[in-house]
Scaffold this motif. Structure first.
Motif, PDB file in Angstrom:
ATOM      1  N   ARG A   1      84.292  49.453  51.115  1.00  0.00           N
ATOM      2  CA  ARG A   1      85.221  49.630  49.993  1.00  0.00           C
ATOM      3  C   ARG A   1      84.809  48.766  48.817  1.00  0.00           C
ATOM      4  NH1 ARG A   1      88.761  49.612  54.463  1.00  0.00           N
ATOM      5  NH2 ARG A   1      89.273  47.403  54.186  1.00  0.00           N
ATOM      6  N   MET A   2      84.355  47.561  49.108  1.00  0.00           N
ATOM      7  CA  MET A   2      83.949  46.649  48.052  1.00  0.00           C
ATOM      8  C   MET A   2      82.700  47.147  47.334  1.00  0.00           C
ATOM      9  SD  MET A   2      82.540  42.802  48.532  1.00  0.00           S
ATOM     10  CE  MET A   2      80.973  43.503  49.024  1.00  0.00           C
ATOM     11  N   ALA A   3      81.807  47.835  48.075  1.00  0.00           N
ATOM     12  CA  ALA A   3      80.541  48.281  47.502  1.00  0.00           C
ATOM     13  C   ALA A   3      80.731  49.274  46.366  1.00  0.00           C
ATOM     14  CB  ALA A   3      79.668  48.896  48.590  1.00  0.00           C
ATOM     15  N   LEU A   4      81.878  49.957  46.337  1.00  0.00           N
ATOM     16  CA  LEU A   4      82.131  50.908  45.255  1.00  0.00           C
ATOM     17  C   LEU A   4      82.448  50.217  43.936  1.00  0.00           C
ATOM     18  CD1 LEU A   4      84.210  53.756  46.924  1.00  0.00           C
ATOM     19  CD2 LEU A   4      81.852  53.855  46.122  1.00  0.00           C
ATOM     20  N   SER A   5      82.920  48.978  44.007  1.00  0.00           N
ATOM     21  CA  SER A   5      83.326  48.285  42.779  1.00  0.00           C
ATOM     22  C   SER A   5      82.509  47.038  42.489  1.00  0.00           C
ATOM     23  CB  SER A   5      84.808  47.882  42.878  1.00  0.00           C
ATOM     24  OG  SER A   5      85.031  47.042  43.999  1.00  0.00           O
ATOM     25  N   THR A   6      81.673  46.615  43.432  1.00  0.00           N
ATOM     26  CA  THR A   6      80.864  45.414  43.240  1.00  0.00           C
ATOM     27  C   THR A   6      79.404  45.810  43.228  1.00  0.00           C
ATOM     28  OG1 THR A   6      82.500  44.018  44.335  1.00  0.00           O
ATOM     29  CG2 THR A   6      80.262  43.162  44.190  1.00  0.00           C
ATOM     30  N   GLN A   7      78.701  45.477  42.161  1.00  0.00           N
ATOM     31  CA  GLN A   7      77.298  45.838  42.038  1.00  0.00           C
ATOM     32  C   GLN A   7      76.422  44.788  42.706  1.00  0.00           C
ATOM     33  OE1 GLN A   7      75.635  48.615  40.731  1.00  0.00           O
ATOM     34  NE2 GLN A   7      73.984  47.556  41.798  1.00  0.00           N
ATOM     35  N   PRO A   8      75.805  45.122  43.847  1.00  0.00           N
ATOM     36  CA  PRO A   8      74.903  44.152  44.475  1.00  0.00           C
ATOM     37  C   PRO A   8      73.639  43.987  43.651  1.00  0.00           C
ATOM     38  CG  PRO A   8      74.804  46.255  45.619  1.00  0.00           C
ATOM     39  CD  PRO A   8      75.894  46.380  44.596  1.00  0.00           C
ATOM     40  N   SER A   9      73.015  42.836  43.744  1.00  0.00           N
ATOM     41  CA  SER A   9      71.821  42.590  42.934  1.00  0.00           C
ATOM     42  C   SER A   9      70.853  41.639  43.616  1.00  0.00           C
ATOM     43  CB  SER A   9      72.225  42.008  41.574  1.00  0.00           C
ATOM     44  OG  SER A   9      72.958  40.804  41.746  1.00  0.00           O
ATOM     45  N   GLY A  10      71.071  41.328  44.885  1.00  0.00           N
ATOM     46  CA  GLY A  10      70.223  40.377  45.585  1.00  0.00           C
ATOM     47  C   GLY A  10      68.924  40.994  46.059  1.00  0.00           C
ATOM     48  N   PRO A  11      68.089  40.213  46.709  1.00  0.00           N
ATOM     49  CA  PRO A  11      66.767  40.686  47.140  1.00  0.00           C
ATOM     50  C   PRO A  11      66.809  41.827  48.145  1.00  0.00           C
ATOM     51  CG  PRO A  11      67.267  38.524  48.079  1.00  0.00           C
ATOM     52  CD  PRO A  11      68.301  38.794  47.040  1.00  0.00           C
ATOM     53  N   ASN A  12      67.793  41.849  49.028  1.00  0.00           N
ATOM     54  CA  ASN A  12      67.860  42.928  50.010  1.00  0.00           C
ATOM     55  C   ASN A  12      68.262  44.252  49.362  1.00  0.00           C
ATOM     56  OD1 ASN A  12      67.149  41.314  52.260  1.00  0.00           O
ATOM     57  ND2 ASN A  12      69.224  40.533  52.381  1.00  0.00           N
ATOM     58  N   TYR A  13      69.168  44.190  48.384  1.00  0.00           N
ATOM     59  CA  TYR A  13      69.523  45.409  47.655  1.00  0.00           C
ATOM     60  C   TYR A  13      68.333  45.901  46.845  1.00  0.00           C
ATOM     61  CZ  TYR A  13      71.757  48.582  44.373  1.00  0.00           C
ATOM     62  OH  TYR A  13      72.070  49.687  43.621  1.00  0.00           O
ATOM     63  N   MET A  14      67.618  44.983  46.218  1.00  0.00           N
ATOM     64  CA  MET A  14      66.434  45.364  45.442  1.00  0.00           C
ATOM     65  C   MET A  14      65.392  46.017  46.360  1.00  0.00           C
ATOM     66  SD  MET A  14      66.960  44.512  42.249  1.00  0.00           S
ATOM     67  CE  MET A  14      65.411  44.182  41.426  1.00  0.00           C
ATOM     68  N   ALA A  15      65.239  45.489  47.574  1.00  0.00           N
ATOM     69  CA  ALA A  15      64.288  46.074  48.521  1.00  0.00           C
ATOM     70  C   ALA A  15      64.719  47.487  48.924  1.00  0.00           C
ATOM     71  CB  ALA A  15      64.166  45.189  49.759  1.00  0.00           C
ATOM     72  N   LEU A  16      66.027  47.697  49.061  1.00  0.00           N
ATOM     73  CA  LEU A  16      66.541  49.027  49.391  1.00  0.00           C
ATOM     74  C   LEU A  16      66.237  50.016  48.272  1.00  0.00           C
ATOM     75  CD1 LEU A  16      68.292  51.088  50.943  1.00  0.00           C
ATOM     76  CD2 LEU A  16      70.310  50.037  49.880  1.00  0.00           C
ATOM     77  N   VAL A  17      66.534  49.636  47.045  1.00  0.00           N
ATOM     78  CA  VAL A  17      66.269  50.516  45.906  1.00  0.00           C
ATOM     79  C   VAL A  17      64.778  50.795  45.793  1.00  0.00           C
ATOM     80  CG1 VAL A  17      66.384  50.704  43.388  1.00  0.00           C
ATOM     81  CG2 VAL A  17      68.335  49.787  44.658  1.00  0.00           C
ATOM     82  N   GLU A  18      63.957  49.760  45.972  1.00  0.00           N
ATOM     83  CA  GLU A  18      62.506  49.938  45.897  1.00  0.00           C
ATOM     84  C   GLU A  18      62.026  50.930  46.958  1.00  0.00           C
ATOM     85  OE1 GLU A  18      58.519  49.540  44.793  1.00  0.00           O
ATOM     86  OE2 GLU A  18      60.359  48.960  43.744  1.00  0.00           O
ATOM     87  N   ALA A  19      62.570  50.829  48.167  1.00  0.00           N
ATOM     88  CA  ALA A  19      62.172  51.740  49.237  1.00  0.00           C
ATOM     89  C   ALA A  19      62.545  53.183  48.911  1.00  0.00           C
ATOM     90  CB  ALA A  19      62.810  51.310  50.555  1.00  0.00           C
ATOM     91  N   VAL A  20      63.754  53.384  48.379  1.00  0.00           N
ATOM     92  CA  VAL A  20      64.195  54.739  48.027  1.00  0.00           C
ATOM     93  C   VAL A  20      63.334  55.297  46.895  1.00  0.00           C
ATOM     94  CG1 VAL A  20      66.105  56.112  47.105  1.00  0.00           C
ATOM     95  CG2 VAL A  20      66.549  54.356  48.821  1.00  0.00           C
ATOM     96  N   LEU A  21      63.059  54.488  45.879  1.00  0.00           N
ATOM     97  CA  LEU A  21      62.240  54.954  44.760  1.00  0.00           C
ATOM     98  C   LEU A  21      60.822  55.288  45.214  1.00  0.00           C
ATOM     99  CD1 LEU A  21      63.355  52.513  41.914  1.00  0.00           C
ATOM    100  CD2 LEU A  21      63.870  54.953  42.100  1.00  0.00           C
ATOM    101  N   ALA A  22      60.274  54.475  46.117  1.00  0.00           N
ATOM    102  CA  ALA A  22      58.925  54.733  46.614  1.00  0.00           C
ATOM    103  C   ALA A  22      58.863  56.053  47.374  1.00  0.00           C
ATOM    104  CB  ALA A  22      58.474  53.578  47.511  1.00  0.00           C
ATOM    105  N   LEU A  23      59.891  56.340  48.164  1.00  0.00           N
ATOM    106  CA  LEU A  23      59.913  57.586  48.925  1.00  0.00           C
ATOM    107  C   LEU A  23      60.125  58.788  48.015  1.00  0.00           C
ATOM    108  CD1 LEU A  23      61.889  56.232  51.980  1.00  0.00           C
ATOM    109  CD2 LEU A  23      59.572  57.179  52.049  1.00  0.00           C
ATOM    110  N   LEU A  24      60.964  58.621  46.983  1.00  0.00           N
ATOM    111  CA  LEU A  24      61.129  59.702  46.009  1.00  0.00           C
ATOM    112  C   LEU A  24      59.809  59.978  45.289  1.00  0.00           C
ATOM    113  CD1 LEU A  24      64.623  58.888  44.431  1.00  0.00           C
ATOM    114  CD2 LEU A  24      64.044  60.843  45.885  1.00  0.00           C
ATOM    115  N   ALA A  25      59.092  58.914  44.925  1.00  0.00           N
ATOM    116  CA  ALA A  25      57.808  59.082  44.251  1.00  0.00           C
ATOM    117  C   ALA A  25      56.819  59.814  45.150  1.00  0.00           C
ATOM    118  CB  ALA A  25      57.252  57.712  43.850  1.00  0.00           C
TER     119      ALA A  25
END
Length: 234
Positions: free
Chosen positions: A115-139
């Motif tokens: 529930r918190m994830a919908l209103s709180t923007q994560p920005s730590g290293p693990n979230y960045m690694a998740l986004v990087e992984a998704v972007l790499a797979l999309l690429a």
């Protein structure tokens, strides 16, 4: 004991106690995680953490901006358990689904965090690694540029919303009762007023969570691929 021995004994204060460990951002986050697991996210406050660390709430703000920042860091710490499949573990689409399912599972196991994830923007290293992984797979699948940047938001939003939908901590019996009540309401819908609901009554409540999740994933990925040419330029 002689008077002489007593006089030579070193002084000892009953108020002495071991020195407190130095405050650190990681120590605060670890304490917050422990409180959340034992007492729930609603108990994770600056005051409660300060009590656990034997300090004052004001001293925590040197390391954490506010409660929202603290919650974001808790989420990021939990995201550290997400696994990214090896390149030989399947097609890019299969590996992308595995990453998103791993993210979804983290949120399913921590309903309050979902529930918190919908209103709180994560920005730590693990979230960045998740986004990087998704972007790499999309690429790898041919999605780059703005289509990938916008697509990653959609791909992470769906499992987050799905986890929130199931975060009411209802029992299996309660969920079955709710679904049965919804089915009865749909079956009783007036065909003249709700022709489409009446016509698709059984389909509206068909399938299980896994089947619907898999379908939604492919709809999103297929849509992102199809929308590459329609994505407005920067």
């Amino acid at each position: 004991m002689s008077t002489h021995d007593s006089a030579q004994a070193p002084p000892h204060s009953r108020r002495e106690r071991p020195a407190k460990p130095a405050l650190t951002r990681q120590g605060i986050i670890d304490t917050a995680l422990a409180i959340m697991r034992d007492e729930g996210l609603h108990k994770v406050t600056m005051r409660r953490i300060a009590i656990a660390l034997d300090t004052g709430p004001a001293s925590l703000y040197v390391y954490v901006r506010n409660t929202e920042d603290l919650h974001a860091q808790i989420l990021d710490a939990l995201l550290g358990s997400i696994t990214v499949p090896a390149p030989d573990a399947g097609t890019w689409r299969e590996r992308l689904k595995a990453v998103l399912n791993s993210y979804r599972d983290v949120l399913f196991h921590h309903p309050a965090i979902a529930r918190m994830a919908l209103s709180t923007q994560p920005s730590g290293p693990n979230y960045m690694a998740l986004v990087e992984a998704v972007l790499a797979l999309l690429a790898e699948g041919g999605v780059t540029g703005r289509a990938a940047a916008w697509g990653v938001d959609l791909l992470l939003l769906y499992p987050t919303a799905a986890a929130v939908e199931h975060s009411g901590e209802r029992s299996a019996a309660q969920e079955a009762a709710d679904l049965s009540a919804l089915g009865a309401q749909i079956a009783a819908a007036d065909p003249a007023r709700y022709p489409h609901i009446a016509g698709l009554g059984d389909e509206l409540i068909s399938g299980d969570g896994a089947g619907r999740s898999d379908w939604a994933f492919h709809v999103l990925v297929d849509g992102i691929l199809a929308a590459i040419s329609r994505t407005p330029p920067a």
